[in-house]
Design a protein around this motif. Structure first.
Motif, PDB file in Angstrom:
ATOM      1  N   LEU A 141       0.826  -1.200   0.000  1.00 52.83           N
ATOM      2  CA  LEU A 141       0.000   0.000   0.000  1.00 52.83           C
ATOM      3  C   LEU A 141       0.865   1.256   0.000  1.00 52.83           C
ATOM      4  CD1 LEU A 141      -2.792   1.304   0.200  1.00 52.83           C
ATOM      5  CD2 LEU A 141      -2.622   1.102   2.676  1.00 52.83           C
ATOM      6  N   LYS A 142       1.987   1.193   0.671  1.00 48.29           N
ATOM      7  CA  LYS A 142       2.886   2.343   0.736  1.00 48.29           C
ATOM      8  C   LYS A 142       3.422   2.689  -0.661  1.00 48.29           C
ATOM      9  CE  LYS A 142       6.629   4.012   3.644  1.00 48.29           C
ATOM     10  NZ  LYS A 142       7.590   3.653   4.670  1.00 48.29           N
ATOM     11  N   ALA A 143       3.804   1.674  -1.425  1.00 50.58           N
ATOM     12  CA  ALA A 143       4.300   1.909  -2.780  1.00 50.58           C
ATOM     13  C   ALA A 143       3.205   2.477  -3.675  1.00 50.58           C
ATOM     14  CB  ALA A 143       4.846   0.608  -3.361  1.00 50.58           C
ATOM     15  N   GLU A 144       1.984   2.004  -3.504  1.00 48.88           N
ATOM     16  CA  GLU A 144       0.856   2.530  -4.281  1.00 48.88           C
ATOM     17  C   GLU A 144       0.630   4.002  -3.975  1.00 48.88           C
ATOM     18  OE1 GLU A 144      -1.471   1.150  -6.434  1.00 48.88           O
ATOM     19  OE2 GLU A 144      -0.589  -0.839  -6.497  1.00 48.88           O
ATOM     20  N   LEU A 145       0.648   4.366  -2.693  1.00 49.89           N
ATOM     21  CA  LEU A 145       0.417   5.752  -2.300  1.00 49.89           C
ATOM     22  C   LEU A 145       1.530   6.669  -2.804  1.00 49.89           C
ATOM     23  CD1 LEU A 145      -0.968   5.293   1.315  1.00 49.89           C
ATOM     24  CD2 LEU A 145      -2.236   5.874  -0.756  1.00 49.89           C
ATOM     25  N   VAL A 146       2.775   6.205  -2.781  1.00 50.00           N
ATOM     26  CA  VAL A 146       3.888   6.994  -3.311  1.00 50.00           C
ATOM     27  C   VAL A 146       3.707   7.209  -4.809  1.00 50.00           C
ATOM     28  CG1 VAL A 146       6.387   6.956  -3.763  1.00 50.00           C
ATOM     29  CG2 VAL A 146       5.517   6.327  -1.511  1.00 50.00           C
ATOM     30  N   PHE A 147       3.301   6.176  -5.523  1.00 48.39           N
ATOM     31  CA  PHE A 147       3.075   6.302  -6.963  1.00 48.39           C
ATOM     32  C   PHE A 147       1.947   7.290  -7.260  1.00 48.39           C
ATOM     33  CE2 PHE A 147       0.882   4.860 -10.837  1.00 48.39           C
ATOM     34  CZ  PHE A 147       1.909   5.088 -11.747  1.00 48.39           C
ATOM     35  N   ILE A 148       0.841   7.206  -6.525  1.00 45.39           N
ATOM     36  CA  ILE A 148      -0.282   8.123  -6.731  1.00 45.39           C
ATOM     37  C   ILE A 148       0.133   9.556  -6.426  1.00 45.39           C
ATOM     38  CG2 ILE A 148      -2.568   8.753  -5.843  1.00 45.39           C
ATOM     39  CD1 ILE A 148      -3.105   5.736  -5.554  1.00 45.39           C
ATOM     40  N   LEU A 149       0.904   9.753  -5.368  1.00 45.08           N
ATOM     41  CA  LEU A 149       1.376  11.084  -5.013  1.00 45.08           C
ATOM     42  C   LEU A 149       2.287  11.646  -6.099  1.00 45.08           C
ATOM     43  CD1 LEU A 149       1.478  13.311  -2.838  1.00 45.08           C
ATOM     44  CD2 LEU A 149       3.483  12.153  -1.920  1.00 45.08           C
ATOM     45  N   LEU A 150       3.202  10.826  -6.626  1.00 45.50           N
ATOM     46  CA  LEU A 150       4.072  11.279  -7.720  1.00 45.50           C
ATOM     47  C   LEU A 150       3.263  11.643  -8.961  1.00 45.50           C
ATOM     48  CD1 LEU A 150       7.118   8.841  -7.440  1.00 45.50           C
ATOM     49  CD2 LEU A 150       7.094  11.307  -7.011  1.00 45.50           C
ATOM     50  N   CYS A 151       2.259  10.850  -9.273  1.00 52.18           N
ATOM     51  CA  CYS A 151       1.400  11.165 -10.428  1.00 52.18           C
ATOM     52  C   CYS A 151       0.662  12.478 -10.216  1.00 52.18           C
ATOM     53  CB  CYS A 151       0.405  10.036 -10.666  1.00 52.18           C
ATOM     54  SG  CYS A 151       1.138   8.552 -11.350  1.00 52.18           S
ATOM     55  N   ALA A 152       0.175  12.723  -9.007  1.00 51.14           N
ATOM     56  CA  ALA A 152      -0.518  13.972  -8.707  1.00 51.14           C
ATOM     57  C   ALA A 152       0.419  15.167  -8.831  1.00 51.14           C
ATOM     58  CB  ALA A 152      -1.141  13.904  -7.315  1.00 51.14           C
ATOM     59  N   ILE A 153       1.653  15.013  -8.370  1.00 57.27           N
ATOM     60  CA  ILE A 153       2.628  16.111  -8.452  1.00 57.27           C
ATOM     61  C   ILE A 153       2.967  16.410  -9.908  1.00 57.27           C
ATOM     62  CG2 ILE A 153       5.033  16.731  -7.941  1.00 57.27           C
ATOM     63  CD1 ILE A 153       4.684  15.240  -5.262  1.00 57.27           C
ATOM     64  N   VAL A 154       3.243  15.369 -10.692  1.00 55.95           N
ATOM     65  CA  VAL A 154       3.552  15.568 -12.112  1.00 55.95           C
ATOM     66  C   VAL A 154       2.355  16.189 -12.838  1.00 55.95           C
ATOM     67  CG1 VAL A 154       4.052  14.357 -14.268  1.00 55.95           C
ATOM     68  CG2 VAL A 154       5.320  13.783 -12.209  1.00 55.95           C
ATOM     69  N   GLY A 155       1.145  15.743 -12.509  1.00 56.67           N
ATOM     70  CA  GLY A 155      -0.046  16.309 -13.130  1.00 56.67           C
ATOM     71  C   GLY A 155      -0.232  17.778 -12.770  1.00 56.67           C
ATOM     72  N   ALA A 156       0.020  18.137 -11.486  1.00 56.37           N
ATOM     73  CA  ALA A 156      -0.124  19.531 -11.072  1.00 56.37           C
ATOM     74  C   ALA A 156       0.913  20.413 -11.748  1.00 56.37           C
ATOM     75  CB  ALA A 156       0.010  19.628  -9.549  1.00 56.37           C
ATOM     76  N   ILE A 157       2.139  19.930 -11.843  1.00 58.28           N
ATOM     77  CA  ILE A 157       3.194  20.714 -12.509  1.00 58.28           C
ATOM     78  C   ILE A 157       2.878  20.880 -13.995  1.00 58.28           C
ATOM     79  CG2 ILE A 157       5.621  20.686 -13.194  1.00 58.28           C
ATOM     80  CD1 ILE A 157       6.222  19.335 -10.494  1.00 58.28           C
ATOM     81  N   SER A 158       2.449  19.805 -14.630  1.00 54.28           N
ATOM     82  CA  SER A 158       2.106  19.878 -16.056  1.00 54.28           C
ATOM     83  C   SER A 158       0.925  20.819 -16.295  1.00 54.28           C
ATOM     84  CB  SER A 158       1.765  18.493 -16.590  1.00 54.28           C
ATOM     85  OG  SER A 158       2.865  17.636 -16.468  1.00 54.28           O
ATOM     86  N   GLY A 159      -0.045  20.778 -15.384  1.00 55.66           N
ATOM     87  CA  GLY A 159      -1.213  21.643 -15.529  1.00 55.66           C
ATOM     88  C   GLY A 159      -0.881  23.107 -15.383  1.00 55.66           C
ATOM     89  N   THR A 160       0.014  23.438 -14.453  1.00 55.30           N
ATOM     90  CA  THR A 160       0.368  24.845 -14.253  1.00 55.30           C
ATOM     91  C   THR A 160       1.301  25.351 -15.345  1.00 55.30           C
ATOM     92  OG1 THR A 160       2.148  24.191 -12.761  1.00 55.30           O
ATOM     93  CG2 THR A 160       0.058  24.814 -11.753  1.00 55.30           C
ATOM     94  N   LEU A 161       2.192  24.521 -15.843  1.00 51.67           N
ATOM     95  CA  LEU A 161       3.086  24.944 -16.916  1.00 51.67           C
ATOM     96  C   LEU A 161       2.395  24.984 -18.276  1.00 51.67           C
ATOM     97  CD1 LEU A 161       6.362  23.031 -15.961  1.00 51.67           C
ATOM     98  CD2 LEU A 161       5.796  25.450 -15.559  1.00 51.67           C
ATOM     99  N   GLY A 162       1.315  24.245 -18.419  1.00 53.13           N
ATOM    100  CA  GLY A 162       0.616  24.183 -19.698  1.00 53.13           C
ATOM    101  C   GLY A 162      -0.253  25.400 -19.983  1.00 53.13           C
ATOM    102  N   ARG A 163      -0.477  26.248 -18.994  1.00 56.78           N
ATOM    103  CA  ARG A 163      -1.331  27.425 -19.209  1.00 56.78           C
ATOM    104  C   ARG A 163      -0.589  28.396 -19.993  1.00 56.78           C
ATOM    105  NH1 ARG A 163      -4.784  28.456 -13.782  1.00 56.78           N
ATOM    106  NH2 ARG A 163      -5.819  26.474 -13.826  1.00 56.78           N
TER     107      ARG A 163
END
Length: 163
Positions: A141-163
């Motif tokens: 479960l810990k590895a899953e949560l780390v992966f989800i958190l990394l995906c959220a961070i990459v998505g947030a960075i991509s979303g803010t840079l894409g504007r």
């Protein structure tokens, strides 16, 4: 001009023809006839006295019927909606039909799966297509949560840079 292509006779002929062709095990795609059958049913329902008092746009009902035909054929309601959206490309920004297509496709697929369950006398819903692929061992479960958190961070960075 669609009135000649969506009559009760066309529905009967298409249903009977598809039943005979599939019963003879001929290699015929059934998604096209199912879409036409669903469109005939939708059109005939619109013409019936039960729906005469309801003011529904005919195009929206036919698009929902197309979504039901594709969704029930492949047991994938989202694909039915996407196919209906592909057909509405000229009026893509008319979003009123999106929810109707999704609801109709989901209910049509669910009813098809329930009828399939009842006809096969199974005690639970089963997928239309099965495979023999074995699931991989699940990470912790810990590895899953780390992966989800990394995906959220990459998505947030991509979303803010894409504007």
């Amino acid at each position: 001009e669609l009135n000649h292509f969506l009559t009760g006779w066309v529905l009967t002929a298409k249903s009977l023809g598809l039943t005979l062709v599939l019963g003879a095990l001929l290699p015929v795609g059934k998604e096209g006839p199912f879409v036409h059958i669903a469109s005939c049913v939708g059109f005939l329902l619109l013409e019936s006295d039960f729906f005469a008092k309801i003011n529904l746009p005919r195009e929206d009902v036919l698009l929902a019927a197309v979504a039901v035909g594709v969704g029930a054929t492949f047991s994938a309601p989202v694909s039915g909606v996407l196919f209906a959206l592909e057909l509405m490309m000229p009026r893509l920004y008319d979003t009123s039909a999106y929810s109707a297509c999704f609801l109709a496709s989901t209910l049509g697929t669910l009813i098809f799966m329930c009828l399939n369950m009842v006809s096969s006398q199974e005690s639970q819903l089963r997928p239309l297509f099965t495979s023999n692929i074995v699931a991989e061992s699940s990470p912790t479960l810990k590895a899953e949560l780390v992966f989800i958190l990394l995906c959220a961070i990459v998505g947030a960075i991509s979303g803010t840079l894409g504007r």
